[in-house]
Design a protein around this motif. Structure first.
Motif, short mmCIF file in Angstrom:
data_model
loop_
_atom_site.label_atom_id
_atom_site.label_comp_id
_atom_site.label_asym_id
_atom_site.label_seq_id
_atom_site.Cartn_x
_atom_site.Cartn_y
_atom_site.Cartn_z
N THR A 60 7.02 -14.51 -7.88
CA THR A 60 6.90 -14.35 -9.34
C THR A 60 5.61 -13.63 -9.73
OG1 THR A 60 5.88 -16.54 -9.52
CG2 THR A 60 8.28 -16.42 -9.80
N LEU A 61 4.86 -13.16 -8.75
CA LEU A 61 3.59 -12.48 -9.02
C LEU A 61 3.73 -10.97 -8.92
CD1 LEU A 61 1.21 -14.63 -6.79
CD2 LEU A 61 1.55 -14.85 -9.24
N LEU A 62 2.87 -10.28 -9.65
CA LEU A 62 2.70 -8.83 -9.48
C LEU A 62 1.32 -8.63 -8.88
CD1 LEU A 62 4.09 -7.33 -12.80
CD2 LEU A 62 5.10 -7.21 -10.54
N ILE A 63 1.26 -7.88 -7.78
CA ILE A 63 -0.01 -7.67 -7.09
C ILE A 63 -0.35 -6.19 -7.14
CG2 ILE A 63 -1.19 -7.85 -4.87
CD1 ILE A 63 0.72 -10.20 -4.23
N LYS A 64 -1.56 -5.90 -7.59
CA LYS A 64 -2.03 -4.52 -7.69
C LYS A 64 -2.33 -4.01 -6.27
CE LYS A 64 -5.49 -1.75 -10.06
NZ LYS A 64 -6.63 -1.79 -10.98
N MET A 65 -1.86 -2.79 -5.99
CA MET A 65 -2.08 -2.18 -4.68
C MET A 65 -2.41 -0.70 -4.86
SD MET A 65 0.93 -3.66 -2.22
CE MET A 65 0.20 -2.98 -0.74
N ALA A 66 -3.01 -0.14 -3.84
CA ALA A 66 -3.23 1.31 -3.82
C ALA A 66 -1.89 1.97 -3.52
CB ALA A 66 -4.26 1.66 -2.76
N LYS A 67 -1.63 3.09 -4.19
CA LYS A 67 -0.35 3.78 -4.02
C LYS A 67 -0.06 4.12 -2.56
CE LYS A 67 2.23 7.92 -4.97
NZ LYS A 67 2.19 9.28 -5.41
N PRO A 68 -1.02 4.71 -1.81
CA PRO A 68 -0.72 5.06 -0.41
C PRO A 68 -0.35 3.84 0.43
CG PRO A 68 -2.71 6.18 -1.13
CD PRO A 68 -2.35 5.20 -2.22
N GLU A 69 -1.03 2.73 0.18
CA GLU A 69 -0.76 1.50 0.92
C GLU A 69 0.65 0.98 0.61
OE1 GLU A 69 -2.63 -2.97 0.96
OE2 GLU A 69 -3.97 -1.32 0.46
N LEU A 70 1.01 0.99 -0.66
CA LEU A 70 2.34 0.53 -1.07
C LEU A 70 3.43 1.47 -0.55
CD1 LEU A 70 4.04 -1.52 -2.54
CD2 LEU A 70 3.62 -0.29 -4.68
N THR A 71 3.15 2.76 -0.58
CA THR A 71 4.10 3.74 -0.06
C THR A 71 4.36 3.50 1.43
OG1 THR A 71 3.38 5.38 -1.68
CG2 THR A 71 4.56 6.21 0.24
N GLU A 72 3.29 3.26 2.17
CA GLU A 72 3.43 2.99 3.61
C GLU A 72 4.22 1.71 3.84
OE1 GLU A 72 0.67 1.95 7.48
OE2 GLU A 72 -0.26 2.98 5.79
N GLU A 73 3.92 0.67 3.07
CA GLU A 73 4.63 -0.60 3.21
C GLU A 73 6.12 -0.45 2.92
OE1 GLU A 73 4.56 -4.65 0.69
OE2 GLU A 73 2.61 -4.12 1.56
N LEU A 74 6.44 0.27 1.86
CA LEU A 74 7.85 0.49 1.50
C LEU A 74 8.58 1.35 2.53
CD1 LEU A 74 7.75 0.99 -2.37
CD2 LEU A 74 9.05 -0.74 -1.12
N THR A 75 7.88 2.34 3.07
CA THR A 75 8.47 3.20 4.09
C THR A 75 8.81 2.40 5.34
OG1 THR A 75 7.26 5.11 3.23
CG2 THR A 75 8.13 5.30 5.47
N GLU A 76 7.89 1.52 5.74
CA GLU A 76 8.14 0.68 6.91
C GLU A 76 9.31 -0.28 6.64
OE1 GLU A 76 4.49 -1.29 7.98
OE2 GLU A 76 3.51 0.61 8.47
N LYS A 77 9.34 -0.83 5.44
CA LYS A 77 10.44 -1.73 5.07
C LYS A 77 11.77 -0.99 5.12
CE LYS A 77 12.19 -4.64 1.35
NZ LYS A 77 11.98 -5.21 0.02
N LEU A 78 11.79 0.23 4.61
CA LEU A 78 13.01 1.03 4.61
C LEU A 78 13.46 1.32 6.04
CD1 LEU A 78 15.15 2.57 3.01
CD2 LEU A 78 13.59 4.53 2.95
N GLU A 79 12.53 1.66 6.92
CA GLU A 79 12.88 1.93 8.31
C GLU A 79 13.47 0.69 8.98
OE1 GLU A 79 9.24 3.39 10.01
OE2 GLU A 79 9.40 5.32 8.99
N THR A 80 12.88 -0.47 8.72
CA THR A 80 13.38 -1.73 9.26
C THR A 80 14.78 -2.02 8.74
OG1 THR A 80 11.14 -2.60 9.42
CG2 THR A 80 12.93 -4.21 9.45
N LEU A 81 14.99 -1.81 7.45
CA LEU A 81 16.30 -2.04 6.85
C LEU A 81 17.35 -1.09 7.43
CD1 LEU A 81 15.27 -2.62 3.14
CD2 LEU A 81 16.41 -4.28 4.64
N GLN A 82 16.97 0.15 7.68
CA GLN A 82 17.92 1.11 8.25
C GLN A 82 18.31 0.72 9.67
OE1 GLN A 82 15.57 4.61 7.40
NE2 GLN A 82 16.78 5.10 5.59
#
Length: 120
Positions: A60-82
């Motif tokens: 239920t929280l929103l956490i502030k992150m640096a865009k490059p860090e979040l982009t990397e995290e989402l990319t890794e998540k996407l690769e895992t999901l694929q």
């Protein structure tokens, strides 16, 4: 006409396999949805400046992150999901093939039962 014990057993196994196929199908749909969400999030991230304020959800929280860090995290998540998607698809293919084989075997066994003198 009473259904023989071996055919009843095959029917029970067939029904269990159908349930397994349904569960795998639900997993597949869930993974597909998560992939689309991750792709959409990455697409939206590409539209903002590198120094823009971005947030990720954590429960239920929103956490502030640096865009490059979040982009990397989402990319890794996407690769895992694929990878998960490929695994689930392989499972689905195996289960569907097994269901087809079981169905053919059941049909054959039931036809043998219906022919006079052969199944009794």
């Amino acid at each position: 006409m009473e259904v023989p014990q071996n055919i009843q057993h095959q029917l029970a196994q067939f029904q269990q396999m159908q349930q397994q196929a349904q569960a795998i199908n639900m997993q597949k749909q869930n993974v597909d949805l998560q992939i689309r969400e991750a792709e959409k999030a990455l697409e939206e991230l590409e539209k903002v400046e590198d120094n823009a304020e971005v947030y990720k959800t954590a429960g239920t929280l929103l956490i502030k992150m640096a865009k490059p860090e979040l982009t990397e995290e989402l990319t890794e998540k996407l690769e895992t999901l694929q990878l998960r998607e490929k695994t689930v698809k392989r499972q689905e293919e195996r289960v569907m093939k097994r269901l087809q084989e079981m169905q053919e075997s059941l049909q054959e066994a039931m036809q043998m039962q219906q022919q006079p003198g052969l199944g009794n």
